[in-house]
Design an enzyme around this catalytic site. Structure first.
Site, PDB file in Angstrom:
ATOM      1  N   ARG A  70       0.821  -1.219   0.000  1.00  0.00           N
ATOM      2  CA  ARG A  70       0.000   0.000   0.000  1.00  0.00           C
ATOM      3  C   ARG A  70       0.848   1.260   0.000  1.00  0.00           C
ATOM      4  O   ARG A  70       0.452   2.266  -0.579  1.00  0.00           O
ATOM      5  CB  ARG A  70      -0.936  -0.019   1.207  1.00  0.00           C
ATOM      6  CG  ARG A  70      -1.981  -1.135   1.057  1.00  0.00           C
ATOM      7  CD  ARG A  70      -3.209  -0.930   1.914  1.00  0.00           C
ATOM      8  NE  ARG A  70      -4.285  -1.816   1.473  1.00  0.00           N
ATOM      9  CZ  ARG A  70      -4.446  -3.074   1.898  1.00  0.00           C
ATOM     10  NH1 ARG A  70      -3.617  -3.596   2.762  1.00  0.00           N
ATOM     11  NH2 ARG A  70      -5.451  -3.813   1.446  1.00  0.00           N
ATOM     12  N   LYS A 180       0.873 -19.883   5.269  1.00  0.00           N
ATOM     13  CA  LYS A 180       0.053 -20.171   6.435  1.00  0.00           C
ATOM     14  C   LYS A 180      -0.230 -18.860   7.175  1.00  0.00           C
ATOM     15  O   LYS A 180       0.551 -17.926   7.000  1.00  0.00           O
ATOM     16  CB  LYS A 180       0.746 -21.184   7.334  1.00  0.00           C
ATOM     17  CG  LYS A 180       1.852 -20.586   8.228  1.00  0.00           C
ATOM     18  CD  LYS A 180       2.291 -21.521   9.285  1.00  0.00           C
ATOM     19  CE  LYS A 180       1.784 -21.176  10.645  1.00  0.00           C
ATOM     20  NZ  LYS A 180       2.522 -20.124  11.351  1.00  0.00           N
ATOM     21  N   ASP A 209       4.792 -24.468   3.867  1.00  0.00           N
ATOM     22  CA  ASP A 209       5.051 -24.638   5.293  1.00  0.00           C
ATOM     23  C   ASP A 209       6.568 -24.656   5.377  1.00  0.00           C
ATOM     24  O   ASP A 209       7.208 -25.622   4.961  1.00  0.00           O
ATOM     25  CB  ASP A 209       4.479 -25.957   5.808  1.00  0.00           C
ATOM     26  CG  ASP A 209       4.698 -26.102   7.310  1.00  0.00           C
ATOM     27  OD1 ASP A 209       5.831 -25.848   7.766  1.00  0.00           O
ATOM     28  OD2 ASP A 209       3.750 -26.465   8.024  1.00  0.00           O
ATOM     29  N   HIS A 210       7.139 -23.576   5.881  1.00  0.00           N
ATOM     30  CA  HIS A 210       8.583 -23.425   5.708  1.00  0.00           C
ATOM     31  C   HIS A 210       9.388 -24.520   6.422  1.00  0.00           C
ATOM     32  O   HIS A 210      10.534 -24.757   6.086  1.00  0.00           O
ATOM     33  CB  HIS A 210       9.056 -22.015   6.089  1.00  0.00           C
ATOM     34  CG  HIS A 210       9.151 -21.755   7.546  1.00  0.00           C
ATOM     35  ND1 HIS A 210       8.081 -21.436   8.319  1.00  0.00           N
ATOM     36  CD2 HIS A 210      10.215 -21.760   8.392  1.00  0.00           C
ATOM     37  CE1 HIS A 210       8.472 -21.253   9.572  1.00  0.00           C
ATOM     38  NE2 HIS A 210       9.770 -21.447   9.651  1.00  0.00           N
ATOM     39  N   LYS A 214      13.341 -26.897   5.442  1.00  0.00           N
ATOM     40  CA  LYS A 214      14.566 -26.951   6.258  1.00  0.00           C
ATOM     41  C   LYS A 214      15.367 -28.190   5.871  1.00  0.00           C
ATOM     42  O   LYS A 214      14.808 -29.280   5.760  1.00  0.00           O
ATOM     43  CB  LYS A 214      14.210 -26.988   7.751  1.00  0.00           C
ATOM     44  CG  LYS A 214      13.612 -25.672   8.269  1.00  0.00           C
ATOM     45  CD  LYS A 214      13.327 -25.759   9.764  1.00  0.00           C
ATOM     46  CE  LYS A 214      12.507 -24.574  10.263  1.00  0.00           C
ATOM     47  NZ  LYS A 214      13.274 -23.379  10.539  1.00  0.00           N
ATOM     48  N   GLU A 248      10.911 -21.937  21.586  1.00  0.00           N
ATOM     49  CA  GLU A 248      11.467 -20.653  21.146  1.00  0.00           C
ATOM     50  C   GLU A 248      11.860 -19.850  22.376  1.00  0.00           C
ATOM     51  O   GLU A 248      11.191 -19.916  23.413  1.00  0.00           O
ATOM     52  CB  GLU A 248      10.420 -19.886  20.341  1.00  0.00           C
ATOM     53  CG  GLU A 248      10.059 -20.586  19.050  1.00  0.00           C
ATOM     54  CD  GLU A 248       9.141 -19.724  18.194  1.00  0.00           C
ATOM     55  OE1 GLU A 248       9.658 -18.895  17.437  1.00  0.00           O
ATOM     56  OE2 GLU A 248       7.928 -19.885  18.312  1.00  0.00           O
ATOM     57  N   ASP A 267      -0.678 -21.865  15.555  1.00  0.00           N
ATOM     58  CA  ASP A 267       0.522 -21.265  14.965  1.00  0.00           C
ATOM     59  C   ASP A 267       1.603 -22.307  14.671  1.00  0.00           C
ATOM     60  O   ASP A 267       2.318 -22.193  13.678  1.00  0.00           O
ATOM     61  CB  ASP A 267       1.069 -20.212  15.956  1.00  0.00           C
ATOM     62  CG  ASP A 267       2.189 -19.384  15.362  1.00  0.00           C
ATOM     63  OD1 ASP A 267       2.031 -18.907  14.226  1.00  0.00           O
ATOM     64  OD2 ASP A 267       3.234 -19.214  16.029  1.00  0.00           O
ATOM     65  N   HIS A 272       3.509 -26.814  11.341  1.00  0.00           N
ATOM     66  CA  HIS A 272       4.911 -27.247  11.396  1.00  0.00           C
ATOM     67  C   HIS A 272       5.109 -28.562  12.159  1.00  0.00           C
ATOM     68  O   HIS A 272       5.804 -29.468  11.706  1.00  0.00           O
ATOM     69  CB  HIS A 272       5.780 -26.187  12.076  1.00  0.00           C
ATOM     70  CG  HIS A 272       5.655 -24.814  11.486  1.00  0.00           C
ATOM     71  ND1 HIS A 272       5.494 -24.607  10.145  1.00  0.00           N
ATOM     72  CD2 HIS A 272       5.680 -23.589  12.051  1.00  0.00           C
ATOM     73  CE1 HIS A 272       5.423 -23.290   9.906  1.00  0.00           C
ATOM     74  NE2 HIS A 272       5.529 -22.666  11.049  1.00  0.00           N
ATOM     75  N   LYS A 372       6.522 -20.226  23.370  1.00  0.00           N
ATOM     76  CA  LYS A 372       7.315 -18.994  23.240  1.00  0.00           C
ATOM     77  C   LYS A 372       7.952 -18.704  24.598  1.00  0.00           C
ATOM     78  O   LYS A 372       7.433 -19.101  25.641  1.00  0.00           O
ATOM     79  CB  LYS A 372       6.408 -17.818  22.882  1.00  0.00           C
ATOM     80  CG  LYS A 372       5.635 -18.013  21.595  1.00  0.00           C
ATOM     81  CD  LYS A 372       6.283 -17.275  20.464  1.00  0.00           C
ATOM     82  CE  LYS A 372       5.504 -17.391  19.185  1.00  0.00           C
ATOM     83  NZ  LYS A 372       6.352 -17.480  18.002  1.00  0.00           N
TER      84      LYS A 372
HETATM   85  C1  BG6 Z   1       6.030 -19.306  12.169  1.00  0.00           C
HETATM   86  C2  BG6 Z   1       5.216 -18.905  13.355  1.00  0.00           C
HETATM   87  O1  BG6 Z   1       5.250 -20.021  11.251  1.00  0.00           O
HETATM   88  O2  BG6 Z   1       7.117 -20.128  12.598  1.00  0.00           O
HETATM   89  C3  BG6 Z   1       6.076 -18.164  14.357  1.00  0.00           C
HETATM   90  O3  BG6 Z   1       4.141 -18.069  12.938  1.00  0.00           O
HETATM   91  C4  BG6 Z   1       7.269 -18.994  14.738  1.00  0.00           C
HETATM   92  O4  BG6 Z   1       5.333 -17.816  15.515  1.00  0.00           O
HETATM   93  C5  BG6 Z   1       7.999 -19.474  13.496  1.00  0.00           C
HETATM   94  O5  BG6 Z   1       8.125 -18.182  15.509  1.00  0.00           O
HETATM   95  C6  BG6 Z   1       9.077 -20.472  13.855  1.00  0.00           C
HETATM   96  O6  BG6 Z   1       9.858 -20.712  12.725  1.00  0.00           O
HETATM   97  P1  BG6 Z   1      11.390 -21.116  12.876  1.00  0.00           P
HETATM   98  O7  BG6 Z   1      11.837 -21.381  11.482  1.00  0.00           O
HETATM   99  O8  BG6 Z   1      12.063 -19.935  13.520  1.00  0.00           O
HETATM  100  O9  BG6 Z   1      11.411 -22.309  13.760  1.00  0.00           O
END
Ligand code: BG6
Length: 521
Positions: A70, A180, A209-210, A214, A248, A267, A272, A372
């Site tokens: 934007r 996601k 889904d990242h 990995k 985390e 989340d 994941h 977290k």
């Molecule tokens: C994201 C979540 O999909 O993955 C975050 O929304 C989280 O809350 C993150 O911190 C964790 O990813 P990674 O690669 O740091 O383990």
């Protein structure tokens, strides 16, 4: 030079075709249209990953980005902002003029309100220009990196404007990457899948889904299916329990607004962590073709026992972080974070005991926990094997031997550790657990490509193996829905845990019911 193909394989020999061969992959030129081009995801992940691919010459020179957001910016203004991002990012590496300039030449910006249908003819016109000037060949990827509430409008507009259609003669492909969260419950996920599939065919859709990008997560497949010695042990006969931890050491930071609507279960676990579980538990697919792997993953999801809301409450724990210290720094509690309601009941920690009802895993508990502001950042899958049925050294003073544990460390300090028992040197037959350790950094060097590099390249190559299918997304929601419903029905106080701890006491009790403990990491 040896031609590997000419080496005859003998029983027990290495696989001659694959051993040590590097497979290079080079996609066609294309344009990536990033909706949300100045957002957090683009800044922290997408642009650094694309720059890294470009500097490593893994994407062709004609690769072009059209970023939409934007704010009012020119192409040059946007390039300058991106250069600063790239400089500040660990993943892309500092922007050096020699590699930055050719990458930056392909970066373009359009200031746009995604809900305005008038923007889409402008996108079409820009894409046609890139086809002519940069040889993008009609190939496009639309990347939805906006707030999920914008997805439906963008998809509809892409459909109405004809931008979702591939060229009839096959000269240009069109793909869409969806980030996601896909929905916030089963109904909204279904709705989203219907909306996207009304405009794009399923093979055009790449749900990211990242975690699947990995290296260590992909290595789980190689570890299981390129080694002969582990798979025979990979079942209920030998495995006592599986613990998957994604801890985390940071809080919600600036994402309080998003997180309030999500919570740890939505989340991390719905996506994941269930991905990690499925890859750990799946049956050997016949090959590494996209649907072979994804079919097996879907079967695992279908085998996870569905809970009733009461069972869900008995098999899960949620909690919220209170104040504390992480790495010596004082940390405020979740309720004091920006964007968080002072009466929030959103969980920042979740632990669940899943059961996989199939022949391989019946009776083996899978414990998942994530949170977290825990004691440290670590993601791992730990497989605890059954103890020896009888210990012959008991009379010589060794009364017990620890169970063997195989820990697959996803991050950080990526690697694999096998814990086994050894004789303590000395006169007695004393037994002590020791570790055998493989570290990526030591063996392959410190740099691992980021998950986004791998996944963006896979999408350009048209390889959906590491992306999620609509049926699996919905299956994962089916698994977590009873937990969400069970929690919503329970009105008791929400447990809390001190920031910097390993979570609430209730999480320990969940395992104590099975006479087990969380692994000390
Ligand atoms: C994201 C979540 O999909 O993955 C975050 O929304 C989280 O809350 C993150 O911190 C964790 O990813 P990674 O690669 O740091 O383990």
């Amino acid at each position: 030079m040896t031609d590997n193909r000419s080496v005859a394989a003998l029983p027990g020999d290495v696989n001659p075709l694959r051993h040590g061969r590097r497979i290079s992959r080079s996609p066609d030129p294309c344009t990536m249209v990033i909706f949300g081009g100045s957002g957090d995801l683009a800044r922290r992940k997408l642009i650094p990953a694309l720059y890294s691919l470009s500097r490593r010459r893994l994407i062709p020179g004609g690769f072009t980005v059209l970023a939409l957001a934007r704010s009012a910016l020119t192409d040059d203004g946007y390039r300058e902002v991106l250069r600063q991002w790239a400089d500040g990012s660990a993943e892309g590496g500092r922007a050096d003029p020699e590699t930055w300039q050719p990458f930056a030449d392909g970066l373009h910006y359009l200031s746009a309100n995604y809900n305005d249908p008038g923007v889409y003819p402008q996108i079409r016109e820009a894409l046609a220009r890139f086809d002519r000037m940069r040889g993008a060949g009609g190939n496009r990827i639309f990347y939805l990196a906006t707030a999920p509430s914008d997805y439906a409008g963008i998809i509809r507009n892409l459909g109405n404007s004809g931008l979702a259609r591939e060229c009839v003669d096959g000269a240009g492909w069109v793909r869409i990457i969806v980030e996601k969260p896909i929905g916030r419950d089963l109904d909204s996920a279904r709705r989203h899948n219907e909306e996207v599939n009304a405009v794009f065919s399923e093979d055009q859709v790449y749900r990211i889904d990242h975690y699947l990008g990995k290296e260590t997560v992909q290595n789980l497949m190689v570890f299981r299916f390129a080694n002969g010695i582990f798979e025979p042990l990979w079942n209920r006969q030998y495995v006592d329990n599986v613990q998957i931890t994604a801890a985390e050491d940071i809080g919600v930071g600036t994402r309080g607004g998003y997180y309030e609507e999500a919570g740890a279960l939505r989340d991390m676990i719905q996506n994941h962590m269930l991905q990690l579980l499925t890859l750990m538990a799946l049956e050997p697919p016949p090959d590494f073709a996209p649907n072979s792997v994804r079919d097996e993953k879907a079967k695992v999801l279908r085998s996870i026992r569905p809970f009733s809301p009461a069972e869900a409450r008995a098999n899960s724990v949620r909690a919220q972080y209170g104040p504390g210290f992480v790495g010596g720094r004082p940390i405020p509690g979740y309720l004091d974070e920006k964007g968080v309601s002072p009466s929030s009941r959103t969980e920042t920690f979740a632990a669940v005991r899943f059961v996989v009802d199939n022949w391989r895993w019946a009776g083996v508990p899978f414990y998942l926990r994530t949170g977290k502001n825990l004691s440290k950042r670590v993601t791992e899958i730990a497989i605890t094997f059954r103890c020896t049925p009888h210990l012959i050294f008991a009379e010589a003073g060794a009364e017990r031997a620890d169970a063997n544990v195989l820990a697959l460390r996803i991050q950080p300090d990526e690697g694999i550790t096998l814990k086994f028992n050894a004789k303590l040197p000395g006169q007695a037959m004393s037994v002590r657990p020791v570790n055998m350790d493989f570290r990526y950094g030591t063996t392959f060097g410190p740099h691992l490509a980021s998950a986004y590099e791998r996944l963006l390249l896979d999408c350009m190559l048209g390889d959906p193996t590491l992306f999620d299918r609509a049926d699996s997304v919905e299956a994962a929601w089916r698994i977590v829905m009873p937990i969400l419903e069970g929690w919503a029905a329970g009105q008791g106080p929400l447990p809390t845990y001190a920031s910097g701890s390993w979570g609430p006491a209730e999480a320990d009790e969940l395992l104590l019911k099975d006479r087990k403990r969380w692994r000390l990491i």
